[in-house]
Design an enzyme around this catalytic site. Structure first.
Site, PDB file in Angstrom:
ATOM      1  N   ASP A  32       0.856  -1.171   0.000  1.00 12.12           N
ATOM      2  CA  ASP A  32       0.000   0.000   0.000  1.00 12.12           C
ATOM      3  C   ASP A  32       0.901   1.232   0.000  1.00 12.12           C
ATOM      4  OD1 ASP A  32      -1.939   1.885   0.427  1.00 12.12           O
ATOM      5  OD2 ASP A  32      -2.904   0.834   2.083  1.00 12.12           O
TER       6      ASP A  32
ATOM      7  N   ASP B 128      -3.084   2.434  -6.057  1.00  7.39           N
ATOM      8  CA  ASP B 128      -1.924   2.469  -5.158  1.00  7.39           C
ATOM      9  C   ASP B 128      -1.779   1.222  -4.291  1.00  7.39           C
ATOM     10  OD1 ASP B 128      -4.103   2.919  -3.508  1.00  7.39           O
ATOM     11  OD2 ASP B 128      -2.984   4.222  -2.171  1.00  7.39           O
ATOM     12  N   GLU B 129      -2.465   0.145  -4.622  1.00  4.37           N
ATOM     13  CA  GLU B 129      -2.374  -1.062  -3.813  1.00  4.37           C
ATOM     14  C   GLU B 129      -2.167  -2.287  -4.693  1.00  4.37           C
ATOM     15  OE1 GLU B 129      -5.402  -1.935  -0.861  1.00  4.37           O
ATOM     16  OE2 GLU B 129      -5.912   0.197  -0.853  1.00  4.37           O
TER      17      GLU B 129
END
Length: 437
Positions: free
Chosen positions: A19, A111-112
């Site tokens: 993350d 974003d993960e």
DNA sequence: TCTGGGGTCCTAGGACCC
DNA sequence: TCTGGGGTCCTAGGACCC
């Protein structure tokens, strides 16, 4: 009723969750080194905080906070618009880096990522924690942003790990330590358990993740549905959620919504907002070569009540000209001049690949082909000069209103300009075109 | 989080069929 | 005409996620 069997791995899995820390803000700091160490916020175009750097968070800035409040708690904040195109470039590179370590990478969001590390210790000559650390370091040094990582037996546990220590954390949760991480974790913090389910669980004196994990399977089956049963397995270290490697190729639905302040009861203006929503949704559908068979239209009142209708479309389409008539019908059904509205929205659903669409005897194929040509030209112009360069006259009142309010309209994408070495609309002075229906 | 925008999946219940 | 059992498909709405 029979519950479908769950697939549970008989072999312990090693799942990593990564993350990125304050992703949008971190990207800005990576691009503009002079912003490092300063409180950076994105979301200027919407008036609310989309992302806040850790420097800003330290001063009490939170996601979703309105910008005038930000100025109070953090007067020295650097506030910029969110630049999704640029962040997407960072995202693409981040996933590329991860794939150097394992092909089993799931692009969970911008974003993960989840990565299946199972079986990789041999080729890396080291434990999973070491592999995770190398991945973390690679992303940080190559992209100039920090990331937090969790590694455990399942996706749910890996996610708990990555959240455990932020920013720049690395947390391993081996099977024997699961209870340590779960005993202080409130159930509502679990991935997949929201406020509603948490409230329900509390009635049974289940307050922590550990209390939930310790419940016997009988209880879970009797009181909860499939997703919660799955979470329960995952918490107990039995992986049931696979790491999905395939890139997302299609959509179930495409929606566009727009909130405006102040709320309005101007019928023309509100319809124009919907028309604009529809054009943007159709543009996206055409980009993916999808046609909609259902159109959902909805309005949100000042009091946050939603009213919507669904309309079936005779033939799958991604052309606004096909959909304006149903849109108008739906709108007339919903609109009440006594109400003030703050948001409009359109959803294209029942999407299917356009290649597979057959014309029926009753369709006017010449007209359809003409329309197809017109929209191809529209799409080319949009690509060249920016979204919404060309639009239908029906949505024009949105622009007029925007001007009155001194709204800047669509924010240009900086990075794209840099990459292409050209400015878009403004410098070229492209005039607005309206297709006459 | 007094509230932005874009998604997904699951379940219950009705319609319809044999 | 009534009755029973069982299957499939579809949709609305809930709940959750980033």
């Amino acid at each position: 009723m029979t519950t479908p069997p769950l697939t549970i791995h008989s072999w312990p899995q090693a799942i990593l969750h990564l993350d990125a820390d304050a992703f949008f803000a971190s990207c800005e700091q990576a691009i503009h080194p002079e912003l490092k160490g300063r409180p950076v916020i994105t979301g200027k175009e919407r008036g609310i905080v989309a992302a806040a750097s850790y420097e800003a968070k330290a001063k009490g800035v939170k996601r979703g906070m309105r910008l005038f409040e930000v100025k109070k708690v953090c007067p020295d904040a650097v506030i910029m618009p969110s630049d999704y195109e640029t962040y997407s470039l960072f995202s693409v590179r981040m996933f590329e880096i991860l794939r150097r370590f394992s092909p089993d990478v799931e692009e969970y969001s911008i974003d993960e990522a989840f990565v299946d590390l199972t079986g990789l210790r041999r080729s890396f000559h080291g434990p999973y924690g070491m592999i995770a650390e190398q991945m973390q370091t690679a992303v940080e040094t190559e992209l100039g942003i920090t990331v937090s990582v969790g590694v455990s037996l399942s996706k749910v546990l890996a996610k708990i790990g990555s959240k455990h220590n932020k920013p720049h954390g690395l947390t391993l949760i081996p099977g024997r330590d699961i209870h340590i991480f779960l005993c202080r974790l409130p159930v509502e913090k679990l991935w997949g358990i929201g406020p509603n389910t948490a409230a329900f669980l509390r009635k049974f004196r289940i307050d922590t993740a550990l209390e939930f994990a310790k419940k016997d399977e009988r209880f879970i089956q009797e009181h909860l549905s499939k997703p919660y049963h799955e979470i329960w397995h995952e918490l107990n270290g039995r992986s049931v959620y696979p790491v999905v490697t395939e890139a997302k190729g299609s959509y179930q639905s495409i929606s566009k919504t727009r909130t405006f302040t102040p709320p309005s009861n101007d019928k023309t203006f509100i319809y124009a907002q919907l028309a604009r929503n529809l054009e943007n949704a159709c543009l996206k559908a055409r980009r993916y070569n999808l046609g909609a068979t259902r159109l959902m239209v909805f309005l949100r009142t000042q009091e946050f009540r939603d009213y919507g209708v669904e309309i079936k479309v005779s033939r799958p389409t991604s052309y606004p000209l096909d959909l304006f008539e149903p849109l108008q019908r739906g709108f007339d059904q919903l609109f009440d001049p006594r109400s003030s509205y703050r948001q409009t929205g359109v959803v294209l659903a029942g999407l299917m690949p356009m290649a597979s669409v057959q014309y029926t005897l009753f369709d006017d194929s010449t007209k359809i082909e003409k329309m197809s040509k017109v929209y191809k030209a529209v799409d080319r112009l949009s690509e060249k000069f920016g979204k919404y360069t060309v639009h239908h006259a029906a949505s024009l009142p949105t622009k007029l209103q925007a001007r009155h309010e001194g709204d800047r309209g669509d924010v240009p994408e900086r990075m794209t300009e840099l990459l292409r070495g050209e400015n878009r609309r403004q410098r070229l002075g492209v005039p607005l075109l309206h297709i006459k229906v």
